[in-house]
Design a protein around this motif. Structure first.
Motif, PDB file in Angstrom:
ATOM      1  N   GLU A  75       0.825  -1.219   0.000  1.00  0.00           N
ATOM      2  CA  GLU A  75       0.000   0.000   0.000  1.00  0.00           C
ATOM      3  C   GLU A  75       0.858   1.267   0.000  1.00  0.00           C
ATOM      4  O   GLU A  75       0.517   2.254  -0.625  1.00  0.00           O
ATOM      5  CB  GLU A  75      -0.889   0.029   1.255  1.00  0.00           C
ATOM      6  CG  GLU A  75      -2.217  -0.649   1.077  1.00  0.00           C
ATOM      7  CD  GLU A  75      -3.117  -0.380   2.264  1.00  0.00           C
ATOM      8  OE1 GLU A  75      -3.353   0.804   2.581  1.00  0.00           O
ATOM      9  OE2 GLU A  75      -3.549  -1.366   2.887  1.00  0.00           O
ATOM     10  N   HIS A  76       1.945   1.233   0.756  1.00  0.00           N
ATOM     11  CA  HIS A  76       2.847   2.380   0.889  1.00  0.00           C
ATOM     12  C   HIS A  76       3.416   2.737  -0.483  1.00  0.00           C
ATOM     13  O   HIS A  76       4.001   1.888  -1.150  1.00  0.00           O
ATOM     14  CB  HIS A  76       3.951   2.006   1.879  1.00  0.00           C
ATOM     15  CG  HIS A  76       4.916   3.102   2.191  1.00  0.00           C
ATOM     16  ND1 HIS A  76       4.532   4.330   2.638  1.00  0.00           N
ATOM     17  CD2 HIS A  76       6.277   3.127   2.131  1.00  0.00           C
ATOM     18  CE1 HIS A  76       5.597   5.077   2.840  1.00  0.00           C
ATOM     19  NE2 HIS A  76       6.676   4.378   2.537  1.00  0.00           N
ATOM     20  N   GLN A  77       3.269   4.027  -0.887  1.00  0.00           N
ATOM     21  CA  GLN A  77       3.557   4.409  -2.274  1.00  0.00           C
ATOM     22  C   GLN A  77       4.922   5.079  -2.458  1.00  0.00           C
ATOM     23  O   GLN A  77       5.059   5.938  -3.317  1.00  0.00           O
ATOM     24  CB  GLN A  77       2.444   5.326  -2.779  1.00  0.00           C
ATOM     25  CG  GLN A  77       1.118   4.598  -2.985  1.00  0.00           C
ATOM     26  CD  GLN A  77       1.205   3.493  -4.035  1.00  0.00           C
ATOM     27  OE1 GLN A  77       1.745   3.690  -5.112  1.00  0.00           O
ATOM     28  NE2 GLN A  77       0.704   2.314  -3.705  1.00  0.00           N
ATOM     29  N   GLU A  78       5.913   4.748  -1.666  1.00  0.00           N
ATOM     30  CA  GLU A  78       7.236   5.367  -1.841  1.00  0.00           C
ATOM     31  C   GLU A  78       8.252   4.411  -2.449  1.00  0.00           C
ATOM     32  O   GLU A  78       9.432   4.722  -2.493  1.00  0.00           O
ATOM     33  CB  GLU A  78       7.767   5.853  -0.486  1.00  0.00           C
ATOM     34  CG  GLU A  78       7.094   7.094   0.038  1.00  0.00           C
ATOM     35  CD  GLU A  78       7.723   7.573   1.349  1.00  0.00           C
ATOM     36  OE1 GLU A  78       8.202   6.719   2.131  1.00  0.00           O
ATOM     37  OE2 GLU A  78       7.726   8.790   1.574  1.00  0.00           O
ATOM     38  N   ASP A  79       7.787   3.260  -2.891  1.00  0.00           N
ATOM     39  CA  ASP A  79       8.676   2.228  -3.428  1.00  0.00           C
ATOM     40  C   ASP A  79       9.720   1.780  -2.399  1.00  0.00           C
ATOM     41  O   ASP A  79      10.827   1.389  -2.758  1.00  0.00           O
ATOM     42  CB  ASP A  79       9.373   2.706  -4.718  1.00  0.00           C
ATOM     43  CG  ASP A  79      10.071   1.563  -5.439  1.00  0.00           C
ATOM     44  OD1 ASP A  79       9.564   0.417  -5.345  1.00  0.00           O
ATOM     45  OD2 ASP A  79      11.127   1.792  -6.064  1.00  0.00           O
ATOM     46  N   ASN A  80       9.357   1.886  -1.125  1.00  0.00           N
ATOM     47  CA  ASN A  80      10.301   1.379  -0.123  1.00  0.00           C
ATOM     48  C   ASN A  80       9.589   0.651   1.031  1.00  0.00           C
ATOM     49  O   ASN A  80      10.128   0.566   2.128  1.00  0.00           O
ATOM     50  CB  ASN A  80      11.198   2.504   0.411  1.00  0.00           C
ATOM     51  CG  ASN A  80      10.438   3.532   1.232  1.00  0.00           C
ATOM     52  OD1 ASN A  80       9.219   3.470   1.352  1.00  0.00           O
ATOM     53  ND2 ASN A  80      11.158   4.473   1.808  1.00  0.00           N
ATOM     54  N   ALA A  81       8.400   0.140   0.746  1.00  0.00           N
ATOM     55  CA  ALA A  81       7.686  -0.626   1.777  1.00  0.00           C
ATOM     56  C   ALA A  81       8.536  -1.806   2.245  1.00  0.00           C
ATOM     57  O   ALA A  81       8.580  -2.119   3.439  1.00  0.00           O
ATOM     58  CB  ALA A  81       6.341  -1.111   1.247  1.00  0.00           C
ATOM     59  N   SER A  83      11.686  -1.888   2.412  1.00  0.00           N
ATOM     60  CA  SER A  83      12.752  -1.361   3.286  1.00  0.00           C
ATOM     61  C   SER A  83      12.235  -1.188   4.715  1.00  0.00           C
ATOM     62  O   SER A  83      12.930  -1.520   5.683  1.00  0.00           O
ATOM     63  CB  SER A  83      13.235  -0.007   2.772  1.00  0.00           C
ATOM     64  OG  SER A  83      13.439  -0.038   1.382  1.00  0.00           O
ATOM     65  N   HIS A  84      11.002  -0.681   4.833  1.00  0.00           N
ATOM     66  CA  HIS A  84      10.413  -0.522   6.166  1.00  0.00           C
ATOM     67  C   HIS A  84      10.258  -1.890   6.851  1.00  0.00           C
ATOM     68  O   HIS A  84      10.526  -2.024   8.047  1.00  0.00           O
ATOM     69  CB  HIS A  84       9.030   0.138   6.064  1.00  0.00           C
ATOM     70  CG  HIS A  84       9.064   1.579   5.661  1.00  0.00           C
ATOM     71  ND1 HIS A  84       9.518   2.582   6.482  1.00  0.00           N
ATOM     72  CD2 HIS A  84       8.686   2.189   4.502  1.00  0.00           C
ATOM     73  CE1 HIS A  84       9.403   3.749   5.854  1.00  0.00           C
ATOM     74  NE2 HIS A  84       8.907   3.542   4.649  1.00  0.00           N
ATOM     75  N   ILE A  85       9.822  -2.885   6.088  1.00  0.00           N
ATOM     76  CA  ILE A  85       9.590  -4.214   6.683  1.00  0.00           C
ATOM     77  C   ILE A  85      10.920  -4.861   7.089  1.00  0.00           C
ATOM     78  O   ILE A  85      11.038  -5.456   8.164  1.00  0.00           O
ATOM     79  CB  ILE A  85       8.790  -5.106   5.712  1.00  0.00           C
ATOM     80  CG1 ILE A  85       7.398  -4.493   5.508  1.00  0.00           C
ATOM     81  CG2 ILE A  85       8.681  -6.528   6.247  1.00  0.00           C
ATOM     82  CD1 ILE A  85       6.617  -5.096   4.344  1.00  0.00           C
TER      83      ILE A  85
HETATM   84 ZN    ZN Z   1       8.584   4.858   3.018  1.00  0.00          ZN
END
Ligand code: ZN
Length: 130
Positions: A75-81, A83-85
């Protein structure tokens, strides 16, 4: 609190920071206590792992990439979901005992900064409690 920077060069990589953390312990003047190593970012992390063979850190990065792929319909739209996980899975703080002014690490252990959304200039915060 003592802060230092880590300049990362790729999207995902681990950087050994044991010497920088030991320098922070030296600067703190604390000889017996606990050193807290904290990463104030949401797409980076810190961990203790084998520092003797650098292939270990590379293997961990590779396997995290397989477990948590970049393109998995987030869902996160920064192309780095992813990375967060990955940062969540590894964690952003590590305590290490300090005795006689030295970090108490096992023979093969080192402290690593984990970049999951580089390249960036990052910070590590260190607090040593006596
Ligand atoms: Zn992000």
């Amino acid at each position: 609190m003592i802060k230092f920077k880590v300049k990362t060069e790729t999207r995902e990589a681990f950087y050994e920071i044991t010497l920088e953390v030991q320098r922070a312990v030296d600067r703190s003047g604390v000889s017996e206590g606990i050193c807290h190593i904290y990463v104030p970012h949401t797409t980076a992390a810190v961990l203790i792992q084998e520092a003797h063979d650098p292939a270990v850190a590379r293997d961990i990065v590779t396997h995290l990439r397989r477990l948590i792929p970049r393109e998995a319909g987030f869902e996160h739209q920064e192309d780095n979901a992813d990375s967060h996980i990955k940062a969540t899975a590894v964690g952003n703080t590590v305590p290490v005992f300090v005795e006689q002014g030295k970090l108490c690490l096992g023979t093969w252990q080192g402290v690593f900064f984990c970049e999951f959304d580089g390249p960036r200039t990052r910070e590590v915060w260190v607090k040593v409690q006596g």
